[in-house]
Design a protein around this motif. Structure first.
Motif, PDB file in Angstrom:
ATOM      1  N   ASN A 116      -0.401   8.608   5.407  1.00  0.00           N
ATOM      2  CA  ASN A 116      -1.176   7.615   6.153  1.00  0.00           C
ATOM      3  C   ASN A 116      -0.606   6.216   5.973  1.00  0.00           C
ATOM      4  N   ALA A 117      -0.190   5.910   4.745  1.00  0.00           N
ATOM      5  CA  ALA A 117       0.395   4.595   4.471  1.00  0.00           C
ATOM      6  C   ALA A 117       1.707   4.414   5.231  1.00  0.00           C
ATOM      7  N   HIS A 118       2.488   5.494   5.368  1.00  0.00           N
ATOM      8  CA  HIS A 118       3.724   5.431   6.157  1.00  0.00           C
ATOM      9  C   HIS A 118       3.415   5.023   7.597  1.00  0.00           C
ATOM     10  N   GLY A 119       2.422   5.685   8.200  1.00  0.00           N
ATOM     11  CA  GLY A 119       2.074   5.386   9.587  1.00  0.00           C
ATOM     12  C   GLY A 119       1.544   3.978   9.761  1.00  0.00           C
ATOM     13  N   THR A 120       0.747   3.510   8.798  1.00  0.00           N
ATOM     14  CA  THR A 120       0.185   2.156   8.885  1.00  0.00           C
ATOM     15  C   THR A 120       1.278   1.103   8.852  1.00  0.00           C
ATOM     16  N   LEU A 121       2.248   1.274   7.969  1.00  0.00           N
ATOM     17  CA  LEU A 121       3.347   0.308   7.890  1.00  0.00           C
ATOM     18  C   LEU A 121       4.197   0.349   9.159  1.00  0.00           C
ATOM     19  N   ALA A 122       4.462   1.533   9.674  1.00  0.00           N
ATOM     20  CA  ALA A 122       5.267   1.644  10.893  1.00  0.00           C
ATOM     21  C   ALA A 122       4.588   0.929  12.057  1.00  0.00           C
ATOM     22  N   ILE A 123       3.275   1.101  12.196  1.00  0.00           N
ATOM     23  CA  ILE A 123       2.541   0.434  13.271  1.00  0.00           C
ATOM     24  C   ILE A 123       2.571  -1.081  13.073  1.00  0.00           C
ATOM     25  N   ALA A 124       2.430  -1.535  11.831  1.00  0.00           N
ATOM     26  CA  ALA A 124       2.470  -2.976  11.548  1.00  0.00           C
ATOM     27  C   ALA A 124       3.812  -3.577  11.943  1.00  0.00           C
ATOM     28  N   MET A 125       4.866  -2.766  11.905  1.00  0.00           N
ATOM     29  CA  MET A 125       6.202  -3.239  12.269  1.00  0.00           C
ATOM     30  C   MET A 125       6.486  -3.090  13.758  1.00  0.00           C
ATOM     31  N   GLY A 126       5.499  -2.621  14.515  1.00  0.00           N
ATOM     32  CA  GLY A 126       5.699  -2.447  15.944  1.00  0.00           C
ATOM     33  C   GLY A 126       6.449  -1.179  16.289  1.00  0.00           C
ATOM     34  N   LEU A 127       6.444  -0.186  15.385  1.00  0.00           N
ATOM     35  CA  LEU A 127       7.149   1.071  15.594  1.00  0.00           C
ATOM     36  C   LEU A 127       6.138   2.185  15.809  1.00  0.00           C
ATOM     37  N   ASP A 147       0.835  -1.201   0.000  1.00  0.00           N
ATOM     38  CA  ASP A 147       0.000   0.000   0.000  1.00  0.00           C
ATOM     39  C   ASP A 147       0.872   1.254   0.000  1.00  0.00           C
ATOM     40  N   LEU A 148       1.958   1.208   0.767  1.00  0.00           N
ATOM     41  CA  LEU A 148       2.877   2.345   0.779  1.00  0.00           C
ATOM     42  C   LEU A 148       3.557   2.499  -0.579  1.00  0.00           C
ATOM     43  N   LEU A 149       3.935   1.368  -1.152  1.00  0.00           N
ATOM     44  CA  LEU A 149       4.549   1.405  -2.478  1.00  0.00           C
ATOM     45  C   LEU A 149       3.565   1.966  -3.503  1.00  0.00           C
ATOM     46  N   SER A 150       2.303   1.532  -3.383  1.00  0.00           N
ATOM     47  CA  SER A 150       1.264   2.028  -4.285  1.00  0.00           C
ATOM     48  C   SER A 150       1.027   3.517  -4.080  1.00  0.00           C
ATOM     49  N   ALA A 151       1.002   3.948  -2.805  1.00  0.00           N
ATOM     50  CA  ALA A 151       0.790   5.368  -2.520  1.00  0.00           C
ATOM     51  C   ALA A 151       1.938   6.213  -3.053  1.00  0.00           C
ATOM     52  N   GLN A 152       3.153   5.681  -2.949  1.00  0.00           N
ATOM     53  CA  GLN A 152       4.300   6.406  -3.494  1.00  0.00           C
ATOM     54  C   GLN A 152       4.198   6.509  -5.014  1.00  0.00           C
ATOM     55  N   GLY A 153       3.796   5.400  -5.643  1.00  0.00           N
ATOM     56  CA  GLY A 153       3.618   5.430  -7.094  1.00  0.00           C
ATOM     57  C   GLY A 153       2.496   6.355  -7.512  1.00  0.00           C
ATOM     58  N   ALA A 154       1.413   6.368  -6.704  1.00  0.00           N
ATOM     59  CA  ALA A 154       0.291   7.253  -7.018  1.00  0.00           C
ATOM     60  C   ALA A 154       0.692   8.717  -6.902  1.00  0.00           C
ATOM     61  N   PRO A 159      10.214   7.654  10.477  1.00  0.00           N
ATOM     62  CA  PRO A 159      10.493   7.903   9.051  1.00  0.00           C
ATOM     63  C   PRO A 159      10.908   6.614   8.335  1.00  0.00           C
ATOM     64  N   LEU A 160      10.315   6.381   7.175  1.00  0.00           N
ATOM     65  CA  LEU A 160      10.594   5.173   6.394  1.00  0.00           C
ATOM     66  C   LEU A 160      10.863   5.543   4.947  1.00  0.00           C
ATOM     67  N   THR A 161      11.833   4.876   4.385  1.00  0.00           N
ATOM     68  CA  THR A 161      12.102   5.004   2.950  1.00  0.00           C
ATOM     69  C   THR A 161      12.057   3.605   2.371  1.00  0.00           C
ATOM     70  N   ILE A 162      11.078   3.344   1.512  1.00  0.00           N
ATOM     71  CA  ILE A 162      10.890   1.984   1.021  1.00  0.00           C
ATOM     72  C   ILE A 162      11.672   1.737  -0.251  1.00  0.00           C
ATOM     73  N   ASP A 163      11.815   0.461  -0.564  1.00  0.00           N
ATOM     74  CA  ASP A 163      12.556   0.007  -1.736  1.00  0.00           C
ATOM     75  C   ASP A 163      11.603  -0.085  -2.918  1.00  0.00           C
ATOM     76  N   ASP A 164      11.791   0.734  -3.932  1.00  0.00           N
ATOM     77  CA  ASP A 164      10.929   0.719  -5.109  1.00  0.00           C
ATOM     78  C   ASP A 164      11.228  -0.528  -5.928  1.00  0.00           C
ATOM     79  N   GLN A 165      10.244  -1.436  -5.983  1.00  0.00           N
ATOM     80  CA  GLN A 165      10.438  -2.699  -6.690  1.00  0.00           C
ATOM     81  C   GLN A 165      10.080  -2.615  -8.166  1.00  0.00           C
TER      82      GLN A 165
END
Length: 471
Positions: A243-254, A181-188, A259-265
């Motif tokens: 919002n996607a950044h926060g959701t992923l951080a919470i899913a990781m227990g953070l 979702d974060l990857l999709s949001a970044q692409g969007a 701050p997160l920088t994801i790997d563009d696949q």
């Protein structure tokens, strides 16, 4: 072996006893407990399991999933449940061992008797009584009560382990979907920026034509409106990304603001070699899915509970023994020492307890019926999940192909329309329509790619086989 320095660690007695008993596992029940909340799903590391350093930059999907498996509250909760159930297995194994209790007592007194008329009969004497008792009881035979209780605990431990596996799979999917979702949001957002740039270029071109007298005010205003809408869409995409950044951080227990920088696949897709025929997938899921294994173990535990309730009404045979010593000093006519040693066999026969046992048996049998129904429901739900996940993956595969063709066609159409408008042979309506179609196709392509990746993982999850191989 008990640690002889348990009380020499500087701890208070209660803390020292807690540490002492926490370290004792003579029946090795903790061998059934995983070393970490993530069990063996995480990759092998040189450090201890579930020990992480700084967050990777960029953050890979693998690291995001591993952090979620180790840190998510649900995985830690089920891990604690497994440890608690393993301890209950040890409790039931301890029922096969003898119990020994020791007690000691000491009293001091003063016996004083005063006879006023006959002082010769007056007495003033100190007395003391010292004694200790050591008692042993060992159940030798109980018609299967301990065995049924042990079977119940072992099956519940198996169910707890299977539930932990199912929870790990769910957290795995949730973390991966949050990453996608974060990857999709970044692409969007990137697509929105491109659309905003194109809309701005179209507006500038329409404005230039209007100023030169080659275009109309209506064309300019339409292009300006489209540009403003594109700016609004870009702002919305930016908020969705946060919002996607926060959701992923919470899913990781953070913390959500980590701050997160994801790997563009990019457009690289993982393989789907695990996908076979529908019938084969459903059979595999019914055999291996942890939710089904948990339901089966719970049903077996309920059956063992019935046997335990029946065995409670049968006799038990126990070996008993006792040693006692009593020393009375200062008691007339002289000191008295009493020693008693005995050993024997005790038979306990339950005769009547107000029909409570009958109701406990009825309750246990009803639990078996309930757990049997839960097992049947789990089988049906797993079949349905596999069916839906399989169909979803097929649908998303078709959507992925369609959006790929749509994106290519929309790009070509926009390039042609832009060239025609600049050459003066195309209209602003034609250009803005092609521009809108291109922006929509980009968004659909990004969404379809995210949906396909998620559908693939959900299919693996519905089979009960999800692991790091999937990413």
């Amino acid at each position: 072996m008990l640690p002889i320095n348990a009380f020499s660690t500087g701890l208070d007695p209660i803390s020292a006893l807690d540490k002492l008993y926490s370290d004792i596992d003579p029946f090795s029940t903790q061998d059934e407990v995983s070393a970490s909340p993530a069990k063996d799903i995480t990759t092998s590391r040189t450090m201890e399991p579930c020990q992480f350093t700084a967050i990777g930059v960029p953050l890979s999907l693998l690291e995001a999933v591993e952090r979620a498996l180790c840190n998510h509250p649900h995985t830690r909760q089920t891990w604690a449940s497994v440890k608690a159930q393993a301890a209950l297995v040890g409790t039931n194994l301890a029922a096969y061992m003898p119990t020994i209790n020791a007690s000691a007592s000491g009293t001091y007194g003063n016996n004083k008797t005063t006879v006023k008329d006959y002082p010769i009969f007056s007495r003033d004497k100190d007395t003391s009584v010292l004694g200790y008792n050591l008692k042993l009881s060992w159940i030798l035979f109980d018609f299967g009560l301990r065995g049924a209780n042990l079977e119940n605990a072992q099956q519940l431990l198996a169910a707890a382990n299977a539930t932990q596996d199912a929870t790990l799979q769910t957290v795995f999917v949730t973390a991966a979907q949050s990453y996608y979702d974060l990857l999709s949001a970044q692409g969007a957002l990137d697509a929105s920026l491109d659309s905003e740039k194109s809309a701005k270029e179209s507006y500038l071109a329409a404005d230039a034509k209007y100023r030169a007298g080659a275009g109309t005010l209506a064309d300019k205003l339409q292009a300006q409106t489209t540009y403003a809408q594109a700016s609004l869409d870009r702002a919305k995409a930016s908020g969705t990304l946060k919002n996607a950044h926060g959701t992923l951080a919470i899913a990781m227990g953070l913390s959500a603001n980590t701050p997160l920088t994801i790997d563009d696949q990019g457009g690289e897709l993982p393989d789907t070699t695990f996908v076979t025929s529908m019938d084969a997938l459903i059979e595999d899921a019914k055999r291996d899915h942890p939710s089904l294994l948990a339901a089966q173990a719970q049903m077996q535990a309920a059956k063992a509970k019935v046997e335990a309730a029946k065995a409670e009404g049968l006799p038990s045979v126990a070996l008993t023994g006792a040693i006692s010593y009593n020393n009375q000093l200062g008691i007339a006519p002289g000191d008295t020492v009493t020693e008693n040693d005995n050993i024997g066999v005790q038979v306990n026969v339950p005769l009547f307890e107000g029909f409570g046992r009958s109701y406990r048996i009825q309750s246990a049998k009803a639990q078996v019926e309930a757990k049997t129904a839960e097992l049947a429901n789990a089988e049906q739900q797993i079949s349905l999940d596999v069916w839906k996940s399989y169909q979803s993956l097929q649908t998303e595969s078709e959507n992925l192909k369609a959006t790929d063709h749509l994106s290519q066609s929309a790009t070509q159409s926009f390039n042609v329309a832009q060239g025609r408008y600049k050459a003066g042979v195309g209209t602003i309506i034609e250009l803005l329509s092609a521009q809108s179609t291109l922006a929509s196709s980009r968004q659909q392509r990004i969404k379809a790619l995210s949906n396909w990746r998620t559908a693939r993982l959900k299919l693996a999850n519905s089979l009960g086989k999800l692991g790091l191989w999937a990413i």
